[in-house]
Design an enzyme around this catalytic site. Structure first.
Site, PDB file in Angstrom:
ATOM      1  N   HIS A 136       7.903   8.976   4.324  1.00  0.00           N
ATOM      2  CA  HIS A 136       7.001   9.392   4.280  1.00  0.00           C
ATOM      3  C   HIS A 136       7.285  10.860   4.412  1.00  0.00           C
ATOM      4  CE1 HIS A 136       4.545   5.953   7.251  1.00  0.00           C
ATOM      5  NE2 HIS A 136       5.343   6.040   6.582  1.00  0.00           N
ATOM      6  N   ARG A 182      18.239  -7.112  13.662  1.00  0.00           N
ATOM      7  CA  ARG A 182      18.885  -7.217  14.741  1.00  0.00           C
ATOM      8  C   ARG A 182      17.906  -8.567  15.676  1.00  0.00           C
ATOM      9  NH1 ARG A 182      19.658  -3.254  18.574  1.00  0.00           N
ATOM     10  NH2 ARG A 182      19.339  -3.869  20.631  1.00  0.00           N
ATOM     11  N   GLU A 227      -0.387  -1.912   5.431  1.00  0.00           N
ATOM     12  CA  GLU A 227       0.410  -1.915   6.329  1.00  0.00           C
ATOM     13  C   GLU A 227       0.308  -0.734   7.085  1.00  0.00           C
ATOM     14  OE1 GLU A 227       4.113  -0.598   8.812  1.00  0.00           O
ATOM     15  OE2 GLU A 227       3.573   0.280   7.049  1.00  0.00           O
ATOM     16  N   GLU A 228      -0.509   0.539   6.117  1.00  0.00           N
ATOM     17  CA  GLU A 228      -0.148   1.882   7.408  1.00  0.00           C
ATOM     18  C   GLU A 228      -1.909   2.442   7.305  1.00  0.00           C
ATOM     19  OE1 GLU A 228       1.984   3.427   6.879  1.00  0.00           O
ATOM     20  OE2 GLU A 228       3.384   3.117   5.160  1.00  0.00           O
ATOM     21  N   ASP A 240       1.065  -1.636   0.233  1.00  0.00           N
ATOM     22  CA  ASP A 240       0.412   0.058   0.117  1.00  0.00           C
ATOM     23  C   ASP A 240       0.743   1.068  -0.005  1.00  0.00           C
ATOM     24  OD1 ASP A 240       0.545  -0.696   2.753  1.00  0.00           O
ATOM     25  OD2 ASP A 240      -0.648   0.417   3.402  1.00  0.00           O
TER      26      ASP A 240
END
Length: 398
Positions: A368, A181, A141-142, A83
Protein backbone atom coordinates in the site's frame (compact mmCIF):
# COMPACT_ATOMS: atom_id res chain seq x y z
CA UNK A 1 4.80 -34.62 -10.33
CA UNK A 2 5.77 -31.52 -8.33
CA UNK A 3 9.17 -31.45 -10.01
CA UNK A 4 7.42 -31.51 -13.37
CA UNK A 5 5.00 -28.78 -12.27
CA UNK A 6 7.94 -26.58 -11.23
CA UNK A 7 9.66 -27.14 -14.58
CA UNK A 8 6.52 -26.27 -16.57
CA UNK A 9 5.97 -23.12 -14.51
CA UNK A 10 9.55 -22.07 -15.17
CA UNK A 11 9.04 -22.47 -18.91
CA UNK A 12 6.09 -20.06 -18.68
CA UNK A 13 8.02 -17.52 -16.59
CA UNK A 14 8.28 -14.84 -19.28
CA UNK A 15 4.58 -15.09 -20.08
CA UNK A 16 3.61 -14.87 -16.41
CA UNK A 17 5.82 -11.80 -16.01
CA UNK A 18 4.32 -10.18 -19.11
CA UNK A 19 0.82 -10.72 -17.71
CA UNK A 20 1.79 -9.21 -14.37
CA UNK A 21 3.17 -6.14 -16.14
CA UNK A 22 0.01 -5.81 -18.22
CA UNK A 23 -2.18 -5.88 -15.12
CA UNK A 24 0.18 -3.44 -13.40
CA UNK A 25 0.02 -0.96 -16.28
CA UNK A 26 -3.78 -1.05 -16.41
CA UNK A 27 -4.98 -1.26 -12.78
CA UNK A 28 -8.66 -1.02 -11.91
CA UNK A 29 -10.41 -0.33 -8.62
CA UNK A 30 -12.73 -2.76 -6.89
CA UNK A 31 -15.93 -3.59 -8.79
CA UNK A 32 -14.48 -1.83 -11.85
CA UNK A 33 -12.11 -4.61 -13.02
CA UNK A 34 -13.70 -4.99 -16.47
CA UNK A 35 -10.51 -4.76 -18.55
CA UNK A 36 -8.71 -7.02 -16.10
CA UNK A 37 -11.48 -9.60 -16.32
CA UNK A 38 -11.41 -9.33 -20.15
CA UNK A 39 -7.68 -10.12 -20.19
CA UNK A 40 -8.10 -13.06 -17.82
CA UNK A 41 -10.91 -14.47 -19.97
CA UNK A 42 -8.77 -14.07 -23.09
CA UNK A 43 -5.88 -16.06 -21.59
CA UNK A 44 -8.13 -18.77 -20.16
CA UNK A 45 -9.87 -19.08 -23.51
CA UNK A 46 -6.57 -19.76 -25.24
CA UNK A 47 -5.85 -22.45 -22.66
CA UNK A 48 -9.17 -24.16 -23.30
CA UNK A 49 -10.49 -23.60 -19.78
CA UNK A 50 -14.25 -23.62 -19.24
CA UNK A 51 -15.47 -20.22 -18.06
CA UNK A 52 -18.48 -21.01 -15.89
CA UNK A 53 -19.31 -17.49 -14.76
CA UNK A 54 -18.29 -13.92 -15.35
CA UNK A 55 -19.34 -11.03 -13.11
CA UNK A 56 -20.28 -10.79 -9.44
CA UNK A 57 -21.98 -8.25 -7.23
CA UNK A 58 -24.12 -7.00 -10.11
CA UNK A 59 -21.03 -6.06 -12.14
CA UNK A 60 -18.96 -7.58 -14.93
CA UNK A 61 -15.98 -7.95 -12.60
CA UNK A 62 -14.51 -11.27 -11.57
CA UNK A 63 -14.53 -14.67 -13.19
CA UNK A 64 -14.76 -18.38 -12.40
CA UNK A 65 -13.30 -21.04 -14.68
CA UNK A 66 -12.61 -24.74 -14.43
CA UNK A 67 -10.00 -27.21 -15.61
CA UNK A 68 -11.49 -30.69 -15.73
CA UNK A 69 -9.02 -33.51 -15.21
CA UNK A 70 -8.85 -36.73 -17.14
CA UNK A 71 -9.69 -38.77 -14.06
CA UNK A 72 -12.65 -38.50 -11.65
CA UNK A 73 -12.16 -36.88 -8.29
CA UNK A 74 -12.96 -33.91 -6.10
CA UNK A 75 -12.76 -30.17 -6.72
CA UNK A 76 -10.10 -27.79 -5.45
CA UNK A 77 -10.39 -24.01 -5.78
CA UNK A 78 -7.51 -21.60 -6.37
CA UNK A 79 -8.12 -17.92 -5.71
CA UNK A 80 -6.50 -14.65 -6.82
CA UNK A 81 -7.76 -11.14 -6.09
CA UNK A 82 -7.52 -8.72 -8.99
CA UNK A 83 -8.35 -5.16 -7.80
CA UNK A 84 -6.01 -2.21 -7.35
CA UNK A 85 -5.80 0.72 -4.92
CA UNK A 86 -6.63 4.45 -5.23
CA UNK A 87 -2.97 5.50 -5.13
CA UNK A 88 -0.69 7.47 -7.44
CA UNK A 89 2.30 5.32 -8.35
CA UNK A 90 5.77 6.81 -7.80
CA UNK A 91 7.82 4.10 -9.56
CA UNK A 92 9.40 4.96 -12.92
CA UNK A 93 9.42 1.40 -14.28
CA UNK A 94 8.34 0.94 -17.92
CA UNK A 95 5.32 -1.01 -16.65
CA UNK A 96 4.22 1.70 -14.17
CA UNK A 97 0.51 2.43 -13.93
CA UNK A 98 -0.98 4.27 -16.89
CA UNK A 99 -4.21 4.99 -15.01
CA UNK A 100 -3.71 8.17 -12.95
CA UNK A 101 -4.50 7.74 -9.27
CA UNK A 102 -4.82 3.95 -9.47
CA UNK A 103 -2.05 1.48 -8.69
CA UNK A 104 -1.43 -2.17 -7.92
CA UNK A 105 0.27 -1.46 -4.59
CA UNK A 106 -0.59 -4.74 -2.87
CA UNK A 107 0.47 -7.30 -5.46
CA UNK A 108 -2.90 -8.32 -6.84
CA UNK A 109 -1.45 -7.97 -10.34
CA UNK A 110 1.03 -10.68 -9.38
CA UNK A 111 -1.74 -12.80 -7.84
CA UNK A 112 -3.74 -12.75 -11.07
CA UNK A 113 -0.65 -13.52 -13.17
CA UNK A 114 0.41 -16.41 -10.91
CA UNK A 115 -3.05 -17.98 -11.03
CA UNK A 116 -3.02 -17.72 -14.82
CA UNK A 117 0.42 -19.32 -14.68
CA UNK A 118 -1.01 -22.14 -12.57
CA UNK A 119 -3.75 -22.55 -15.20
CA UNK A 120 -1.05 -22.91 -17.87
CA UNK A 121 0.65 -25.63 -15.85
CA UNK A 122 -2.56 -27.50 -15.00
CA UNK A 123 -3.76 -27.33 -18.60
CA UNK A 124 -0.63 -29.17 -19.69
CA UNK A 125 -1.15 -32.00 -17.18
CA UNK A 126 -4.96 -32.05 -17.11
CA UNK A 127 -5.24 -35.60 -18.44
CA UNK A 128 -3.51 -36.76 -15.26
CA UNK A 129 -5.51 -34.61 -12.83
CA UNK A 130 -7.85 -36.66 -10.60
CA UNK A 131 -10.73 -34.18 -10.42
CA UNK A 132 -11.43 -30.54 -11.17
CA UNK A 133 -9.57 -27.31 -10.43
CA UNK A 134 -11.75 -24.23 -10.10
CA UNK A 135 -10.04 -20.90 -10.80
CA UNK A 136 -11.47 -18.03 -8.75
CA UNK A 137 -10.51 -14.54 -9.96
CA UNK A 138 -11.98 -12.34 -7.26
CA UNK A 139 -12.86 -8.65 -7.57
CA UNK A 140 -12.91 -6.04 -4.81
CA UNK A 141 -10.70 -7.44 -2.05
CA UNK A 142 -9.94 -3.88 -0.93
CA UNK A 143 -13.60 -2.83 -0.76
CA UNK A 144 -14.32 -3.42 2.93
CA UNK A 145 -17.99 -4.02 3.63
CA UNK A 146 -18.67 -4.60 -0.07
CA UNK A 147 -16.28 -7.53 -0.18
CA UNK A 148 -15.72 -9.34 -3.44
CA UNK A 149 -15.05 -12.61 -1.62
CA UNK A 150 -18.32 -12.37 0.29
CA UNK A 151 -20.20 -11.72 -2.96
CA UNK A 152 -18.58 -14.69 -4.70
CA UNK A 153 -19.41 -17.01 -1.80
CA UNK A 154 -23.00 -15.74 -1.59
CA UNK A 155 -23.42 -16.20 -5.34
CA UNK A 156 -22.25 -19.80 -5.35
CA UNK A 157 -18.65 -19.60 -6.57
CA UNK A 158 -17.56 -22.22 -4.01
CA UNK A 159 -20.45 -24.61 -4.46
CA UNK A 160 -19.00 -28.09 -4.89
CA UNK A 161 -15.46 -27.03 -3.90
CA UNK A 162 -13.80 -29.35 -1.36
CA UNK A 163 -10.88 -27.11 -0.41
CA UNK A 164 -9.28 -23.87 -1.52
CA UNK A 165 -5.80 -22.38 -1.75
CA UNK A 166 -4.43 -18.89 -2.25
CA UNK A 167 -1.16 -16.95 -2.23
CA UNK A 168 -0.30 -13.40 -1.20
CA UNK A 169 3.01 -11.88 -2.28
CA UNK A 170 4.86 -10.56 0.75
CA UNK A 171 7.40 -7.74 0.68
CA UNK A 172 8.55 -8.52 4.23
CA UNK A 173 10.06 -11.88 3.19
CA UNK A 174 12.92 -12.33 0.75
CA UNK A 175 12.43 -13.72 -2.72
CA UNK A 176 12.70 -17.49 -2.77
CA UNK A 177 10.94 -18.03 0.55
CA UNK A 178 7.39 -18.77 1.67
CA UNK A 179 5.51 -18.43 4.96
CA UNK A 180 2.68 -20.57 6.29
CA UNK A 181 0.61 -20.81 9.47
CA UNK A 182 -2.04 -23.26 10.63
CA UNK A 183 -5.08 -21.79 12.38
CA UNK A 184 -5.60 -18.01 12.65
CA UNK A 185 -3.14 -16.06 10.51
CA UNK A 186 -4.72 -12.66 9.71
CA UNK A 187 -6.95 -10.63 11.99
CA UNK A 188 -10.63 -9.83 11.86
CA UNK A 189 -11.18 -6.12 11.18
CA UNK A 190 -14.02 -4.20 12.82
CA UNK A 191 -14.66 -0.46 12.80
CA UNK A 192 -16.53 1.73 15.27
CA UNK A 193 -17.89 5.22 14.72
CA UNK A 194 -18.98 7.19 17.77
CA UNK A 195 -20.53 10.61 18.27
CA UNK A 196 -20.63 11.80 21.89
CA UNK A 197 -23.33 14.42 22.41
CA UNK A 198 -23.04 16.98 25.17
CA UNK A 199 -24.02 20.65 25.42
CA UNK A 200 -21.51 23.25 24.37
CA UNK A 201 -20.85 26.67 25.77
CA UNK A 202 -18.19 29.16 26.78
CA UNK A 203 -15.01 27.74 28.19
CA UNK A 204 -15.15 30.19 31.11
CA UNK A 205 -18.41 28.67 32.41
CA UNK A 206 -18.07 24.89 32.08
CA UNK A 207 -20.69 24.39 34.81
CA UNK A 208 -23.32 25.52 32.31
CA UNK A 209 -22.26 22.89 29.76
CA UNK A 210 -22.12 19.12 29.42
CA UNK A 211 -18.56 18.71 28.23
CA UNK A 212 -18.20 15.77 25.81
CA UNK A 213 -14.41 16.13 25.72
CA UNK A 214 -14.15 14.78 29.29
CA UNK A 215 -16.10 11.67 28.30
CA UNK A 216 -13.97 11.29 25.17
CA UNK A 217 -10.78 11.53 27.24
CA UNK A 218 -12.06 8.93 29.68
CA UNK A 219 -12.98 6.63 26.80
CA UNK A 220 -9.56 6.95 25.20
CA UNK A 221 -8.03 5.58 28.40
CA UNK A 222 -10.66 3.11 29.56
CA UNK A 223 -11.14 1.31 26.24
CA UNK A 224 -7.59 -0.02 26.63
CA UNK A 225 -8.63 -1.71 29.90
CA UNK A 226 -10.79 -4.05 27.80
CA UNK A 227 -7.67 -5.52 26.21
CA UNK A 228 -5.61 -5.32 29.39
CA UNK A 229 -8.18 -6.66 31.87
CA UNK A 230 -10.98 -8.48 30.01
CA UNK A 231 -9.16 -10.33 27.23
CA UNK A 232 -7.05 -13.29 28.29
CA UNK A 233 -3.30 -12.76 28.11
CA UNK A 234 -3.24 -15.92 25.95
CA UNK A 235 -5.28 -14.16 23.26
CA UNK A 236 -4.53 -11.25 20.93
CA UNK A 237 -6.69 -8.15 20.53
CA UNK A 238 -6.18 -4.52 19.56
CA UNK A 239 -8.44 -1.50 20.08
CA UNK A 240 -7.13 1.62 18.38
CA UNK A 241 -8.57 5.11 18.00
CA UNK A 242 -7.91 6.72 14.64
CA UNK A 243 -10.04 9.87 14.92
CA UNK A 244 -10.85 12.22 17.80
CA UNK A 245 -12.43 15.47 16.66
CA UNK A 246 -13.87 18.13 18.97
CA UNK A 247 -14.82 21.66 18.02
CA UNK A 248 -13.43 23.83 15.26
CA UNK A 249 -10.78 26.48 15.81
CA UNK A 250 -12.09 28.50 18.78
CA UNK A 251 -9.88 28.02 21.84
CA UNK A 252 -12.53 29.11 24.34
CA UNK A 253 -15.60 27.17 23.21
CA UNK A 254 -16.62 23.82 24.69
CA UNK A 255 -18.06 21.85 21.75
CA UNK A 256 -21.47 20.21 21.54
CA UNK A 257 -20.06 16.93 20.23
CA UNK A 258 -16.95 14.82 19.92
CA UNK A 259 -16.43 12.32 17.10
CA UNK A 260 -14.34 9.23 17.76
CA UNK A 261 -13.60 6.51 15.21
CA UNK A 262 -11.48 3.44 15.69
CA UNK A 263 -10.70 -0.15 14.78
CA UNK A 264 -10.75 -3.49 16.58
CA UNK A 265 -8.53 -6.41 15.53
CA UNK A 266 -8.91 -9.97 16.84
CA UNK A 267 -8.21 -13.55 15.77
CA UNK A 268 -10.55 -15.64 17.92
CA UNK A 269 -14.27 -15.20 17.08
CA UNK A 270 -15.15 -15.51 20.79
CA UNK A 271 -12.71 -12.73 21.64
CA UNK A 272 -14.20 -10.66 18.82
CA UNK A 273 -17.65 -10.96 20.39
CA UNK A 274 -16.29 -10.19 23.86
CA UNK A 275 -14.47 -7.04 22.73
CA UNK A 276 -17.49 -5.68 20.87
CA UNK A 277 -19.81 -6.28 23.84
CA UNK A 278 -17.31 -4.72 26.26
CA UNK A 279 -16.73 -1.71 24.03
CA UNK A 280 -20.47 -1.10 23.85
CA UNK A 281 -20.76 -1.43 27.65
CA UNK A 282 -17.87 0.94 28.40
CA UNK A 283 -19.15 3.57 25.97
CA UNK A 284 -22.66 3.41 27.43
CA UNK A 285 -21.39 3.58 31.01
CA UNK A 286 -18.96 6.45 30.55
CA UNK A 287 -21.44 8.48 28.51
CA UNK A 288 -24.01 8.04 31.27
CA UNK A 289 -21.43 9.06 33.88
CA UNK A 290 -20.59 12.13 31.82
CA UNK A 291 -24.30 13.03 31.26
CA UNK A 292 -23.80 12.64 27.51
CA UNK A 293 -25.92 11.00 24.86
CA UNK A 294 -24.22 9.08 22.08
CA UNK A 295 -24.63 7.37 18.74
CA UNK A 296 -22.50 4.31 18.03
CA UNK A 297 -22.14 2.53 14.69
CA UNK A 298 -20.15 -0.69 15.12
CA UNK A 299 -19.29 -2.52 11.91
CA UNK A 300 -17.79 -5.96 11.37
CA UNK A 301 -15.80 -5.56 8.17
CA UNK A 302 -13.79 -8.74 7.62
CA UNK A 303 -13.65 -11.97 9.67
CA UNK A 304 -10.35 -13.49 10.75
CA UNK A 305 -8.43 -15.56 8.21
CA UNK A 306 -8.23 -19.03 9.75
CA UNK A 307 -6.26 -21.69 7.89
CA UNK A 308 -7.28 -25.35 8.01
CA UNK A 309 -4.49 -27.51 9.47
CA UNK A 310 -4.65 -30.26 6.85
CA UNK A 311 -4.71 -27.87 3.90
CA UNK A 312 -1.91 -25.83 5.46
CA UNK A 313 0.31 -28.89 5.88
CA UNK A 314 -0.32 -29.70 2.22
CA UNK A 315 0.65 -26.15 1.26
CA UNK A 316 3.75 -26.29 3.45
CA UNK A 317 4.88 -29.58 1.88
CA UNK A 318 4.37 -28.21 -1.64
CA UNK A 319 6.31 -25.03 -0.82
CA UNK A 320 9.17 -27.11 0.58
CA UNK A 321 9.38 -29.14 -2.61
CA UNK A 322 9.25 -26.06 -4.84
CA UNK A 323 11.51 -23.76 -2.80
CA UNK A 324 13.47 -26.11 -0.53
CA UNK A 325 12.74 -26.91 3.14
CA UNK A 326 15.11 -24.25 4.50
CA UNK A 327 13.16 -21.54 2.68
CA UNK A 328 9.75 -22.31 4.18
CA UNK A 329 8.98 -21.06 7.69
CA UNK A 330 6.02 -20.37 9.96
CA UNK A 331 4.82 -16.78 9.98
CA UNK A 332 3.86 -14.80 13.04
CA UNK A 333 0.29 -13.56 13.41
CA UNK A 334 -0.52 -10.74 10.99
CA UNK A 335 -2.74 -7.94 12.31
CA UNK A 336 -3.87 -6.91 8.83
CA UNK A 337 -7.08 -8.38 7.43
CA UNK A 338 -7.98 -10.15 4.19
CA UNK A 339 -11.39 -11.03 2.76
CA UNK A 340 -10.11 -14.44 1.62
CA UNK A 341 -11.40 -15.28 5.10
CA UNK A 342 -14.90 -15.60 3.61
CA UNK A 343 -13.64 -18.46 1.43
CA UNK A 344 -12.07 -20.17 4.44
CA UNK A 345 -15.30 -19.77 6.42
CA UNK A 346 -17.05 -21.83 3.75
CA UNK A 347 -14.51 -24.56 2.88
CA UNK A 348 -11.20 -25.74 4.40
CA UNK A 349 -8.17 -24.14 2.84
CA UNK A 350 -4.96 -22.22 3.39
CA UNK A 351 -3.31 -18.90 2.59
CA UNK A 352 0.42 -18.92 1.82
CA UNK A 353 2.69 -15.85 1.82
CA UNK A 354 5.27 -15.77 -0.98
CA UNK A 355 8.42 -13.72 -0.37
CA UNK A 356 9.11 -11.07 -3.03
CA UNK A 357 11.56 -8.80 -1.20
CA UNK A 358 14.78 -8.01 -3.05
CA UNK A 359 16.47 -4.78 -1.91
CA UNK A 360 18.59 -4.69 -5.05
CA UNK A 361 15.41 -4.43 -7.12
CA UNK A 362 13.55 -2.14 -4.71
CA UNK A 363 10.88 -4.74 -4.04
CA UNK A 364 11.14 -4.55 -0.24
CA UNK A 365 8.89 -1.49 0.10
CA UNK A 366 5.79 -2.06 2.21
CA UNK A 367 2.40 -2.89 0.79
CA UNK A 368 0.00 0.00 0.00
CA UNK A 369 2.95 2.32 -0.64
CA UNK A 370 3.30 4.32 -3.90
CA UNK A 371 6.73 2.73 -4.50
CA UNK A 372 5.58 -0.85 -3.90
CA UNK A 373 6.86 -3.35 -6.45
CA UNK A 374 7.29 -7.12 -6.80
CA UNK A 375 10.38 -9.17 -7.61
CA UNK A 376 9.11 -10.95 -10.69
CA UNK A 377 11.62 -13.77 -10.22
CA UNK A 378 9.24 -15.14 -7.59
CA UNK A 379 6.26 -15.48 -9.93
CA UNK A 380 6.98 -18.89 -11.53
CA UNK A 381 7.42 -20.42 -8.08
CA UNK A 382 4.09 -18.92 -7.00
CA UNK A 383 2.37 -20.41 -10.03
CA UNK A 384 3.98 -23.78 -9.28
CA UNK A 385 2.88 -23.66 -5.64
CA UNK A 386 -0.72 -22.97 -6.63
CA UNK A 387 -0.75 -25.73 -9.23
CA UNK A 388 1.06 -28.10 -6.89
CA UNK A 389 -1.36 -27.43 -4.07
CA UNK A 390 -4.34 -28.25 -6.31
CA UNK A 391 -2.64 -31.41 -7.58
CA UNK A 392 -1.65 -32.63 -4.11
CA UNK A 393 -5.08 -31.95 -2.56
CA UNK A 394 -6.83 -33.81 -5.37
CA UNK A 395 -4.44 -36.76 -5.10
CA UNK A 396 -4.89 -36.85 -1.31
CA UNK A 397 -8.65 -36.92 -1.75
CA UNK A 398 -8.73 -39.54 -4.50
Amino acid sequence: MLKRIKEIAGLHGEEITALRRHFHMYPELGWEEIGTTDKIAEVLGRLGCTISRRGFGGTGSGLVAEISGGRPGGCVGLRADIDALPLQEENDAPYASRNPGVMHACGHDAHAAMLLGAAMVLSEIKDEIPGTVRLLFQPAEESGLKSGAAAMVDEGALDGVDSVGGIHVWSKARTGTALYRSGPVMAAADGWYLVIKGRGGHGSTPELTIDPTITAANLALNLQAIVGREVSAKETAVISIGVIKAGDSAFNIIPDTVTMNGTVRTFNPEVKRLVEASLRRVIAGLCEAGRCDYELDYRSFIPATINDHGATMTGKAVCEEILGPDNVTETELIMGSEDYSYFLDRVPGTYIFLGTANPDKGSDTGHHHPKFDVDEDALPAGAAILAGFAWRRLVEGS
